[in-house]
Design an enzyme around this catalytic site. Structure first.
Site: not given
Ligand SMILES: *Cc1c(COP(=O)(O)O)cnc(C)c1O
Length: 388
Positions: A181, A206
């Site tokens: 991630d 984000k």
């Molecule tokens: C928000 C987030 C996600 C998931 O993303 P969405 O677009 O809200 O499904 C995954 N990993 C991290 C670290 C996040 O902050």
């Protein structure tokens, strides 16, 4: 055209082809389910057609993926309607009854939920590992281990793992694939695919989108083989990302470098202010030595983003929490982050592989694009209110 290598130029000059679109700078938005064929020869595949059906995406999808490829140093990439689905799709593609997954103990909570609730139901054995203990990590591999999931820095606690070392352990186990991630770095400050990680996923929601509106996920693949494997699954699954969302994500990406440079500087100033504050025990920001794995951040990352946590010396009761959070002028309470507005929430997380016995109230901050002094004064007033 020369292929750009510097990030600011990459995000401005990739994924655009004005000459193919009557001189228009931005890629077109096609709302398409039906795509018609010129002749039977095209329909039957004897002659090539760029697109066959809306679900596979059209120009917007293709152009944004070109930009993601350049940003993440990927052979090829895929989009998803949310960050969570991007991650879950990678995990699902490797899932089979009887296989074993190793999941970083500090991963995003909904990923943990997906593993525990969905993957286990299909017979995948889920095992969490402490990303800060490489010896224990190496011992967790079994003959049936199929996939490893990383997140660095960790959700809420921001510890940075020794990623190259952990990846080398993965690669010592033949056939095991891994992914990460990469949302915190926005793809700006960490290039996991260059370190041998097979998939780098982001919640584009984000930093890529950057404006607190659209939800979108990206999956960058290190090799075409990895991409083809995942594409077959992605297509079979029917995952489709809406063209307007793709357009807005690409528009957001154009300014990611300036936004994140500003947020990096602002967050560092605020982290340093908090580190010196008499009520604050510890700041969990990868660029500060007080954060676990700071040395790995300094070695592997080229910068830091606007999301970090801090811990107060004291615990806060509900009244103090209300005094702090209900009266902020600029920090709103909200999950999500990476947008232009600052946010503040209490730190809450699950760990099963490492002990977290640090006392004191934790908060997580998302630093937006406001003036730094306004944010510092807002935080200073909040801590005075709570402990007056
Ligand atoms: C928000 C987030 C996600 C998931 O993303 P969405 O677009 O809200 O499904 C995954 N990993 C991290 C670290 C996040 O902050």
């Amino acid at each position: 055209m020369k292929k750009p290598h510097k990030i600011e130029t990459i995000v401005t000059h990739t994924g655009t082809n004005p000459r193919a679109h009557k001189g228009v700078v931005n890629p077109p938005v096609y709302h398409a389910s039906t795509i018609t064929f010129e002749s039977y020869a095209h329909l039957s595949g004897k002659l090539p057609t760029p697109y066959q059906y809306g679900r596979r995406g059209t120009d917007g999808d293709r152009y944004l993926r070109d930009s993601i490829n350049a940003l993440e140093c990927a052979a090829e990439s895929l989009l998803a309607p949310s960050g969570l689905l991007a991650i879950n799709m990678i995990l699902m593609a490797h899932a089979r009854s009887g296989v074993h997954f190793l999941i970083s103990d500090n991963c995003y909570q909904p990923v943990r939920h997906f593993c525990d609730v969905v993957l286990t139901k299909f017979g995948v054995k889920i095992d969490y590992f402490n990303p800060m203990d490489s010896e224990a990590f190496a011992k967790k591999f079994k003959p049936e281990t199929e996939f490893v999931w990383f997140e660095s820095p960790g959700t809420m606690t921001f510890e940075v793992c020794d990623l190259p070392k952990l990846v080398s352990i993965v690669k010592n186990n033949r056939g095991v694939k891994c992914g990460i991630d990469n949302t915190w770095s926005g793809g700006m400050f960490l290039k996991p695919l260059n370190m041998g990680v097979d998939y780098s996923a982001q919640a584009g929601t984000k930093y890529i989108v950057g404006h607190s509106d659209v939800m979108l996920g990206t999956i960058a693949c290190r090799t075409m083989e990895d991409y083809n494997f995942l594409f077959a699954f992605h297509y079979a699954h029917g995952a489709h990302t809406a063209p307007d969302d793709i357009y807005l994500a690409h528009r957001g990406l154009r300014t990611i470098a300036v936004r994140m440079q500003y947020q990096q500087t602002a967050a560092l100033k605020i982290a340093q202010f908090l580190a010196k504050h008499k009520r604050v025990k510890r700041v969990l920001h990868p660029a500060l030595p007080s954060c676990e794995g700071h040395e790995f951040w300094a070695r592997d990352f080229s910068g830091s983003s606007g999301l970090f946590s801090f811990i107060l010396k004291e615990e806060c009761n509900d009244e103090q929490m209300g005094k702090i959070l209900d009266n902020m002028d600029y920090f709103a309470m909200g999950y999500s982050w990476g947008g232009y507005e600052s946010l503040m929430i209490p730190g809450k997380f699950t760990r099963t592989q490492s002990q977290w016995n640090e006392k004191g109230q934790m908060f997580r901050l998302n630093i937006g694009l406001e003036a730094v002094d306004d944010l510092i004064e807002d935080l200073d007033r909040a801590l005075k209110r709570a402990f007056a």
